[in-house]
Design a protein around this motif. Structure first.
Motif, PDB file in Angstrom:
ATOM      1  N   ALA A 175      -6.300   3.282   5.066  1.00 25.73           N
ATOM      2  CA  ALA A 175      -7.495   2.586   4.570  1.00 25.73           C
ATOM      3  C   ALA A 175      -7.390   2.351   3.066  1.00 25.73           C
ATOM      4  O   ALA A 175      -7.710   1.261   2.561  1.00 25.73           O
ATOM      5  N   ALA A 176      -6.911   3.359   2.349  1.00 21.55           N
ATOM      6  CA  ALA A 176      -6.748   3.201   0.900  1.00 21.55           C
ATOM      7  C   ALA A 176      -5.688   2.147   0.597  1.00 21.55           C
ATOM      8  O   ALA A 176      -5.846   1.346  -0.340  1.00 21.55           O
ATOM      9  N   PHE A 177      -4.614   2.158   1.373  1.00 19.95           N
ATOM     10  CA  PHE A 177      -3.552   1.153   1.185  1.00 19.95           C
ATOM     11  C   PHE A 177      -4.122  -0.251   1.366  1.00 19.95           C
ATOM     12  O   PHE A 177      -3.866  -1.153   0.543  1.00 19.95           O
ATOM     13  N   VAL A 178      -4.898  -0.437   2.439  1.00 17.02           N
ATOM     14  CA  VAL A 178      -5.458  -1.757   2.735  1.00 17.02           C
ATOM     15  C   VAL A 178      -6.409  -2.203   1.621  1.00 17.02           C
ATOM     16  O   VAL A 178      -6.287  -3.321   1.087  1.00 17.02           O
ATOM     17  N   VAL A 179      -7.342  -1.340   1.272  1.00 16.95           N
ATOM     18  CA  VAL A 179      -8.347  -1.720   0.278  1.00 16.95           C
ATOM     19  C   VAL A 179      -7.702  -1.976  -1.086  1.00 16.95           C
ATOM     20  O   VAL A 179      -8.005  -2.968  -1.759  1.00 16.95           O
ATOM     21  N   ALA A 180      -6.773  -1.098  -1.473  1.00 14.31           N
ATOM     22  CA  ALA A 180      -6.136  -1.260  -2.792  1.00 14.31           C
ATOM     23  C   ALA A 180      -5.247  -2.505  -2.829  1.00 14.31           C
ATOM     24  O   ALA A 180      -5.203  -3.210  -3.851  1.00 14.31           O
ATOM     25  N   THR A 181      -4.548  -2.759  -1.729  1.00 17.87           N
ATOM     26  CA  THR A 181      -3.682  -3.943  -1.710  1.00 17.87           C
ATOM     27  C   THR A 181      -4.509  -5.220  -1.800  1.00 17.87           C
ATOM     28  O   THR A 181      -4.192  -6.133  -2.582  1.00 17.87           O
ATOM     29  N   VAL A 182      -5.575  -5.281  -1.001  1.00 21.03           N
ATOM     30  CA  VAL A 182      -6.449  -6.462  -1.056  1.00 21.03           C
ATOM     31  C   VAL A 182      -7.080  -6.583  -2.448  1.00 21.03           C
ATOM     32  O   VAL A 182      -7.178  -7.689  -3.002  1.00 21.03           O
ATOM     33  N   ALA A 183      -7.471  -5.450  -2.997  1.00 22.15           N
ATOM     34  CA  ALA A 183      -8.065  -5.479  -4.346  1.00 22.15           C
ATOM     35  C   ALA A 183      -7.056  -6.007  -5.364  1.00 22.15           C
ATOM     36  O   ALA A 183      -7.429  -6.718  -6.310  1.00 22.15           O
TER      37      ALA A 183
ATOM     38  N   VAL B 234      -0.454  -2.996   8.540  1.00 20.47           N
ATOM     39  CA  VAL B 234       0.780  -3.784   8.711  1.00 20.47           C
ATOM     40  C   VAL B 234       0.517  -5.251   8.375  1.00 20.47           C
ATOM     41  O   VAL B 234       1.314  -5.909   7.687  1.00 20.47           O
ATOM     42  N   LEU B 235      -0.621  -5.753   8.832  1.00 22.95           N
ATOM     43  CA  LEU B 235      -0.979  -7.148   8.550  1.00 22.95           C
ATOM     44  C   LEU B 235      -1.132  -7.384   7.042  1.00 22.95           C
ATOM     45  O   LEU B 235      -0.599  -8.359   6.494  1.00 22.95           O
ATOM     46  N   VAL B 236      -1.839  -6.467   6.388  1.00 23.59           N
ATOM     47  CA  VAL B 236      -2.054  -6.609   4.942  1.00 23.59           C
ATOM     48  C   VAL B 236      -0.722  -6.506   4.200  1.00 23.59           C
ATOM     49  O   VAL B 236      -0.456  -7.265   3.261  1.00 23.59           O
ATOM     50  N   TRP B 237       0.118  -5.568   4.636  1.00 22.88           N
ATOM     51  CA  TRP B 237       1.442  -5.421   4.017  1.00 22.88           C
ATOM     52  C   TRP B 237       2.237  -6.717   4.169  1.00 22.88           C
ATOM     53  O   TRP B 237       2.859  -7.194   3.219  1.00 22.88           O
ATOM     54  N   TYR B 238       2.193  -7.311   5.373  1.00 23.02           N
ATOM     55  CA  TYR B 238       2.936  -8.545   5.639  1.00 23.02           C
ATOM     56  C   TYR B 238       2.422  -9.684   4.761  1.00 23.02           C
ATOM     57  O   TYR B 238       3.208 -10.415   4.129  1.00 23.02           O
TER      58      TYR B 238
END
Lengths: 178, 161
Positions: A10-18, A150-154
């Motif tokens: 969750a932190a990875f997703v939020v921080a990446t999008v941020a 995975v989607l956010v990383w991609y």
């Protein structure tokens, strides 16, 4: 707490999008947000020792104190002092953001007693209502978090994020550095 | 440039503050909680007869009398009664119990929540894997510069891994 995998993803997703929309937040700061999300689970040391309390040099402390915002913040600030000076502000923001997300997610855990532990200590001893969404041992939160991560990383890696330069998939640090 | 001694002092101050808060939390938590803590309940279960309690129980047996289990670091025995007949609970599961304490180390349950043993195993395995991933992810982007005593990004000339 939900399982640590869900917290970290969750932190990875939020921080990446941020990092797509916040100019001073770079890709290199995402692992710091993830680390911040992991930090409160130091309280899981209680599972290792088999006791909620531990005594060190005659002083007794509770493992559960490690999941409160006060203790975690002190530990994160100690860690930030070890970071290169130019990076400290953003590092602290990322770490605290990860921890804040962890604490917020902990209020979603199902508790038969209806209240969550005093995570906000020392700001308050209030045991706020638990929102009863999932159990710490529920499998489905991580099964949701994993494909989203995975989607956010991609999207991030392929440069498909809003505002990203799709012709430069390996975006450099400099374009988002502080 | 900061002196290493100054930074060391700042780290020590933060760690002392964290330790002080942890000790203060420990000293007050038993009195501040909505329900008696495991430690208090284990020490004087009878004294809380008729009170609402909330405990996490390691289930050891399920019988017609109720669910038997233990709680707290001393593995205090307790029996949970008045559980809905349809509740799927077995030995090895963990049970959250909210109910009324009775004098014979019994809790009349008003609400129970079951964490099945296999799900708890998943939680521990997934959590361990996540800790390793978070560490690896961190080291992918950051390294400790021994000469300067600081964590620096592995960004080199501006590129990221």
């Amino acid at each position: 707490m939900s399982d640590l995998l869900t917290h970290a993803l969750a932190a990875f997703v939020v921080a990446t999008v941020a990092s797509w929309v916040v100019p001073w937040l770079a890709r290199r700061h995402v692992p710091l947000a993830t680390a911040g999300a992991v930090a409160p689970d130091l309280a899981k040391g209680a599972f290792v020792t088999g006791d909620t309390q531990a005594t060190v040099v005659g002083v007794t402390g509770s493992w559960y104190a490690l999941q409160t915002v006060g203790v975690v913040t002190c530990l994160l600030v100690a860690g930030v002092v070890l970071v290169e000076r130019a990076e400290r502000r953003v590092a602290l923001a990322a770490l605290l953001g990860g921890t804040g997300l962890h604490v917020a997610m902990d209020y979603l855990v199902i508790r038969a007693g209806g209240v969550a532990p005093p995570y906000l200590y020392p700001l308050t001893w209030a045991e706020l209502p638990s929102l009863d969404v999932y159990l710490s041992s529920s499998i489905w939160p991580s099964l949701v978090a994993l494909p989203v991560a995975v989607l956010v990383w991609y999207v991030d890696r392929r440069g498909l994020a809003p505002g990203a330069d799709s012709t430069a998939p390996d975006r450099t640090d400099g374009d988002r550095a502080n | 440039m900061e002196r290493p001694l100054v930074r060391l002092l700042m780290v020590v101050c933060c760690l002392v503050a964290a330790g002080w808060l942890a000790v203060d939390y420990t000293a007050q938590a038993d009195d501040r909680g909505t329900y008696p803590s495991d430690r208090v309940l284990a020490a004087e279960f009878e004294a809380h007869h008729g009170e609402h309690v909330f405990v996490w129980i390691d289930v050891t047996a399920v019988t017609s009398d109720g669910v038997s289990g233990t709680f707290g670091s001393e593995d205090t025995a307790v029996t949970v009664t008045d559980i809905d007949t349809g509740t799927n609970v077995n030995a090895g599961d963990e049970l959250q119990v909210y109910g009324t304490a009775r004098s014979d180390h019994r809790i009349d349950a008003e609400r129970v929540v079951v964490s099945h043993g296999e799900n708890r195993t998943y939680m521990f395995v997934a959590s361990a894997a996540a800790a390793l991933w978070a560490l690896g992810f961190f080291l992918l982007y950051w390294r400790f510069n021994l000469a300067r005593g600081v964590l620096t990004p592995r960004t080199g000339g501006g590129g990221e891994p």
